[in-house]
Structures are given as C-alpha cells and as structure tokens.
Design a protein around this motif. Structure first.
Motif, PDB file in Angstrom:
ATOM      1  N   ILE A   1      11.217  -9.941   0.012  1.00  0.00           N
ATOM      2  CA  ILE A   1      10.737  -9.830   1.404  1.00  0.00           C
ATOM      3  C   ILE A   1       9.703 -10.926   1.693  1.00  0.00           C
ATOM      4  N   LYS A   2       8.772 -11.100   0.752  1.00  0.00           N
ATOM      5  CA  LYS A   2       7.719 -12.115   0.949  1.00  0.00           C
ATOM      6  C   LYS A   2       8.324 -13.513   1.023  1.00  0.00           C
TER       7      LYS A   2
ATOM      8  N   LEU B   1       3.890   3.988  -6.904  1.00  0.00           N
ATOM      9  CA  LEU B   1       2.723   3.649  -6.077  1.00  0.00           C
ATOM     10  C   LEU B   1       3.092   3.274  -4.639  1.00  0.00           C
ATOM     11  N   ASN B   2       4.361   3.051  -4.377  1.00  0.00           N
ATOM     12  CA  ASN B   2       4.850   2.913  -2.998  1.00  0.00           C
ATOM     13  C   ASN B   2       6.367   3.109  -3.011  1.00  0.00           C
ATOM     14  N   SER B   3       7.015   2.841  -1.879  1.00  0.00           N
ATOM     15  CA  SER B   3       8.454   3.138  -1.854  1.00  0.00           C
ATOM     16  C   SER B   3       9.319   1.875  -1.913  1.00  0.00           C
ATOM     17  N   PHE B   4       8.761   0.758  -2.398  1.00  0.00           N
ATOM     18  CA  PHE B   4       9.526  -0.493  -2.501  1.00  0.00           C
ATOM     19  C   PHE B   4       9.699  -0.893  -3.965  1.00  0.00           C
ATOM     20  N   ALA B   5      10.912  -1.294  -4.331  1.00  0.00           N
ATOM     21  CA  ALA B   5      11.101  -1.846  -5.676  1.00  0.00           C
ATOM     22  C   ALA B   5      10.313  -3.158  -5.752  1.00  0.00           C
ATOM     23  N   LEU B   6       9.752  -3.434  -6.924  1.00  0.00           N
ATOM     24  CA  LEU B   6       8.881  -4.620  -7.071  1.00  0.00           C
ATOM     25  C   LEU B   6       9.617  -5.894  -6.668  1.00  0.00           C
ATOM     26  N   ASN B   7      10.851  -6.006  -7.104  1.00  0.00           N
ATOM     27  CA  ASN B   7      11.607  -7.214  -6.785  1.00  0.00           C
ATOM     28  C   ASN B   7      11.886  -7.316  -5.283  1.00  0.00           C
ATOM     29  N   ASP B   8      12.089  -6.176  -4.632  1.00  0.00           N
ATOM     30  CA  ASP B   8      12.347  -6.202  -3.180  1.00  0.00           C
ATOM     31  C   ASP B   8      11.139  -6.771  -2.435  1.00  0.00           C
ATOM     32  N   LEU B   9       9.939  -6.389  -2.899  1.00  0.00           N
ATOM     33  CA  LEU B   9       8.732  -6.921  -2.246  1.00  0.00           C
ATOM     34  C   LEU B   9       8.672  -8.445  -2.398  1.00  0.00           C
ATOM     35  N   THR B  10       9.049  -8.910  -3.584  1.00  0.00           N
ATOM     36  CA  THR B  10       9.050 -10.368  -3.831  1.00  0.00           C
ATOM     37  C   THR B  10      10.034 -11.059  -2.894  1.00  0.00           C
TER      38      THR B  10
ATOM     39  N   ALA C   1       0.858  -1.195   0.000  1.00  0.00           N
ATOM     40  CA  ALA C   1       0.000   0.000   0.000  1.00  0.00           C
ATOM     41  C   ALA C   1       0.894   1.247   0.000  1.00  0.00           C
ATOM     42  N   PRO C   2       0.351   2.401  -0.403  1.00  0.00           N
ATOM     43  CA  PRO C   2       1.196   3.603  -0.507  1.00  0.00           C
ATOM     44  C   PRO C   2       1.893   3.957   0.811  1.00  0.00           C
ATOM     45  N   MET C   3       1.233   3.688   1.952  1.00  0.00           N
ATOM     46  CA  MET C   3       1.813   4.060   3.255  1.00  0.00           C
ATOM     47  C   MET C   3       2.611   2.899   3.865  1.00  0.00           C
ATOM     48  N   GLU C   4       2.844   1.842   3.090  1.00  0.00           N
ATOM     49  CA  GLU C   4       3.588   0.683   3.619  1.00  0.00           C
ATOM     50  C   GLU C   4       5.037   1.075   3.922  1.00  0.00           C
ATOM     51  N   THR C   5       5.550   0.607   5.064  1.00  0.00           N
ATOM     52  CA  THR C   5       6.959   0.826   5.419  1.00  0.00           C
ATOM     53  C   THR C   5       7.530  -0.525   5.865  1.00  0.00           C
ATOM     54  N   ASN C   6       8.838  -0.556   6.075  1.00  0.00           N
ATOM     55  CA  ASN C   6       9.435  -1.800   6.594  1.00  0.00           C
ATOM     56  C   ASN C   6       8.787  -2.179   7.917  1.00  0.00           C
ATOM     57  N   GLU C   7       8.461  -1.141   8.708  1.00  0.00           N
ATOM     58  CA  GLU C   7       7.872  -1.415  10.018  1.00  0.00           C
ATOM     59  C   GLU C   7       6.460  -2.019   9.895  1.00  0.00           C
ATOM     60  N   THR C   8       5.637  -1.468   8.996  1.00  0.00           N
ATOM     61  CA  THR C   8       4.273  -2.031   8.867  1.00  0.00           C
ATOM     62  C   THR C   8       4.344  -3.466   8.340  1.00  0.00           C
ATOM     63  N   ILE C   9       5.300  -3.722   7.454  1.00  0.00           N
ATOM     64  CA  ILE C   9       5.438  -5.101   6.938  1.00  0.00           C
ATOM     65  C   ILE C   9       5.860  -6.035   8.075  1.00  0.00           C
ATOM     66  N   GLU C  10       6.854  -5.600   8.865  1.00  0.00           N
ATOM     67  CA  GLU C  10       7.298  -6.453   9.980  1.00  0.00           C
ATOM     68  C   GLU C  10       6.169  -6.685  10.978  1.00  0.00           C
ATOM     69  N   ASN C  11       5.354  -5.648  11.213  1.00  0.00           N
ATOM     70  CA  ASN C  11       4.216  -5.807  12.135  1.00  0.00           C
ATOM     71  C   ASN C  11       3.206  -6.817  11.590  1.00  0.00           C
TER      72      ASN C  11
END
Ligand code: SF4
Length: 422
Positions: free
Chosen positions: A392-393, A381-390, A323-333
């Motif tokens: 992380i998941k 649309l957010n502050s993460f590179a697409l590959n980084d999100l992949t 989401a646009p407001m997603e951060t490393n912290e919200t993902i970790e939470n």
C-alpha cells in the motif's frame, strides 16, 4: 597515554549510507583525542568490515580498550547489536586482555549487560561513558566529567574526517546538535525512555560552534535535535542571531520539527537558509492521533506546509500507518491529506512498537520477546498483513512522486537544490 578504538558497528539492516555520524561516538573520540590518547574511530555503518583487517588494526595500534556503541531501532537507523556482539566475540577470543565498554540507546532501552563486556553503560549520558572508560582502566584514563552541556567540547570534525574516509569524502556535510530531548507525549516514540528531559545548550555555545562550521567550510548542516522547535522562542532567537552575525550565509540547513510553529518562524527560517523541514504528522485521522497522543491541528498543518512551500522551504512529511483502528478508509484519508498538503518528500512507516515507548509497555508478554514489533494482522496488532502495508505504501509513494515531479522540478529551478552534493 593510552590506545582506544571507538566503534559504531554495522546496522542489522543496511540502508543507504546515512548522512553523518553518531553524536556520542564523535564526542567520545573528540574528548579522548583532546586529552592526548591515541584514538581510532571506526564506523561500520559506512565502512566495510573485514575481520582480518580489524584484528590486525587492533594489534598494530596496540589497542587497550574498545568502546562500542549499540544503537536502537529508530526511524533513521537500525539496531546494530548483531555486529556489535560479533566484534566483542572476536576481541574476546583474540585479545582477551583488551577491555570492552558498551554503551548506546540499545543498552539504555534493554537495561541489560552486553555479554563479555567489562562495563555496559545503561544511560544516555556522555559523563557516564567517560566514567566507564576510567573505571575499566583507571591507570590509563583519568576521571573527568562535564558539569553542563556547554562544557562539552565541540565535535572535532577535522579529526573525524582524518579517521573515516566516508566523512572525508562528504566534507561539505555535517551534523550539529543544539538540544537533546522533547517533552511531547507521542506514545510510539521511545526517546523518553533514554532522554526524558529537554536539555539545551546556550545560544552562545551554539553560535560559536556554527562559526567554526563556517570557518571549516561546511555547506550542508543538519541540526539533529529531536525537535529543534520544542522551545520555539529559543529556535527563533538562535536563527535570528545566526542571520544577524552572517554566520550561515553560505550554508543550507535542515531541521526536524513538530507542528507547533508559526509563519513568523518560517520567515526567520527562510532568512536563516533553512532549506528542509521534516515534520512529524503521523496521520490525518483524529482517533488515530489520539491513540498516538499527538496533538496536531490538521488545518494548521496544512496552512504551515503550504506557507513553507510558498517561500521555497522544502517540506518532508512523516506518517505512520498501522494503528489498531486503521482501516482502508483512514489510510486513504491520510493519503488524500498528504496530497492536499503537497509535501516535497514523504516518509510513511509501518507502526513499530519499540521497546521504551508507551505503546510497547501495553503489549502482551508474548510480543515482548524482541525489542520491536511491526504492527500487523499476523501478531494481532491491526487488521493488515505486514506485506500488504508495504505494498500500500509503495503504490502510493510511486504515484505521489510521479504526480509531484513537475512541481518539484519547478521548485528546484526556482529555489535551487536544498542540499549540495558533497
Ligand atoms: S515530537 Fe518527535 S521527538 Fe517529540 S515525542 Fe513526538 S515523536 Fe518523539
């Protein structure tokens, strides 16, 4: 009587062979077969496509009409427009007299005619597809329609198995749909664009179809309703009747559900042999949930998932990051929340802006040149590179399943595997 091929073309991105089939594809085949037409069902999401074999088949079966499904990008499937267009091109080139009807969620969402077809159906309505079939070949196909969901015949699963080898090999498994639609407000969901109203079948109709599944020996039954518990009273009533009438004693059932359920429902579900419940949670961050317009009470989510787990129901958690407001912290939470809940299976998707969804409507015009956009830094649309999100998941999922493996093994030993091998 006339000869028709009903086709589900190969997805643009092949995933593992999906369990089941498209409901409209199966219903259309059943309805036309029931009134005596020669129907050839082809599902290239599970069968290999060979151009020469396909063209020879059309000739051998004297096919007069092709009805082809264009599916949309959803969580379970992918768009299949590329192969659909390739098939239409081939038919047009080799058999210009064969009529072509296109239908499906892709046609509803894009609201455009598919090139080289005689009719594109842009609604998600079986009656409209049947009307198109009649309209392109009125001398061959009679005009008829169904007044209510209860009037539509049950899918003829034996006929499907005769037609598609993959379904024949998976004879223990099937899908059933008891209601369409969900009037929840999730902004990333594109279903409202083709199914804005919740439409359900009567309890009697659902129970009768389950009784047939029982007679035919189906074991794994996936209720494919967008949200089976959207009407919680109805869901409880149907499951209770299935238990009382001993229709589902030998079955293992899976459903998708929102979180607006209670322990009473889970107790009934347990008695009704519901083995798997797939929940849409999306995030543990309140601001992100507000962006998705998803009203989850996170404490209730935890309570419900723990309770389901304690009585042996396998739980699937569906989450979205990006989401646009997603951060490393919200993902970790969110990851910590997943651990706290203790789901048996997790699906984490990168946020997709799908045409038809509310968030897609607000995209800048330059991002609306395709039917979907993965949210990422590259498109702003957010502050993460697409590959980084992949990455992380994947890292999280690998770790999660490793940590969870002993618990899952113990759960399977205690309650059995949720679905039987076909
Ligand atoms: S609960 Fe599920 S089906 Fe209903 S709107 Fe939300 S995502 Fe769509």
């Amino acid at each position: 009587m006339s000869n028709v091929a009903i086709i589900y073309s190969r997805p643009n991105e092949m995933k593992d062979s999906r369990f089941g089939f498209s409901e409209h594809w199966a219903l259309l085949g059943t309805v036309l077969h029931n009134v005596g037409h020669k129907v050839v069902l082809l599902d290239y999401s599970v069968e290999r496509f060979d151009k020469n074999h396909f063209l020879a088949l059309l000739q051998k079966e004297l096919i007069q009409l092709i009805v082809i499904e264009f599916d949309s990008f959803t969580i379970k499937r992918s768009e299949n427009d590329r192969h659909g267009n390739e098939i239409i091109r081939l038919v047009h080139e080799h058999y210009p007299n064969v009529k072509i009807v296109a239908y499906g969620h892709y046609c509803c969402i894009t609201d455009k005619d598919v090139f080289n077809t005689d009719y594109t159906v842009k609604t998600n309505n079986l009656n409209d597809i049947l009307f198109a079939v009649h309209d392109v070949l009125p001398e061959c196909f009679q005009k008829f329609s169904f007044d209510s969901p209860d009037d539509v015949p049950f899918i003829d699963r034996q006929f499907l198995c005769e037609q598609v080898e993959f379904l024949n090999q998976n004879r223990k498994s099937t899908l059933i749909c008891t209601a369409h639609g969900c009037e929840n407000t999730c902004t990333f969901c594109h279903r409202q664009s083709f199914q804005s109203k919740y439409l359900s079948r009567s309890d009697e109709s659902v129970l009768s179809e389950f009784a047939i599944l029982q007679q035919q020996g189906f074991i794994n039954v996936w209720i494919t309703d967008d949200n089976f518990t959207f009407n919680l009273t109805r869901a409880k009533r149907i499951l209770t009747a299935l238990v009382e009438q001993k229709i589902i004693a030998e079955m293992k059932i899976a459903i998708s559900s929102w979180m607006n359920i209670d322990e009473e429902f889970l107790d009934i579900a347990k008695r009704a042999n519901i083995k798997i419940i797939s929940f849409g949670i999306e995030s543990s961050d309140e601001e992100i949930l507000r962006f998705y317009k998803k009203k989850n009470n996170l404490e209730q989510v935890k309570r419900i998932v723990h309770y389901a787990d304690s009585i042996g129901i396998f739980t699937v958690g569906n989450f979205i990051i990006g989401a646009p407001m997603e951060t490393n912290e919200t993902i970790e939470n969110t990851f910590a929340f997943i651990r706290d809940c203790g789901f048996d299976q997790i699906h984490i998707k990168t946020l997709v802006y799908m045409q038809g969804s509310r968030i897609y409507e607000n995209l800048p015009p330059n991002l609306k040149n395709t039917t979907f956009q993965f949210a990422c830094k590259e498109n702003g649309l957010n502050s993460f590179a697409l590959n980084d999100l992949t990455v992380i998941k994947k890292k999280f999922l690998d770790r999660y399943y490793e940590e969870r493996s002993i618990t899952t093994k113990q759960k399977i030993e205690k309650y059995g595997i949720p679905f039987e091998k076909s």
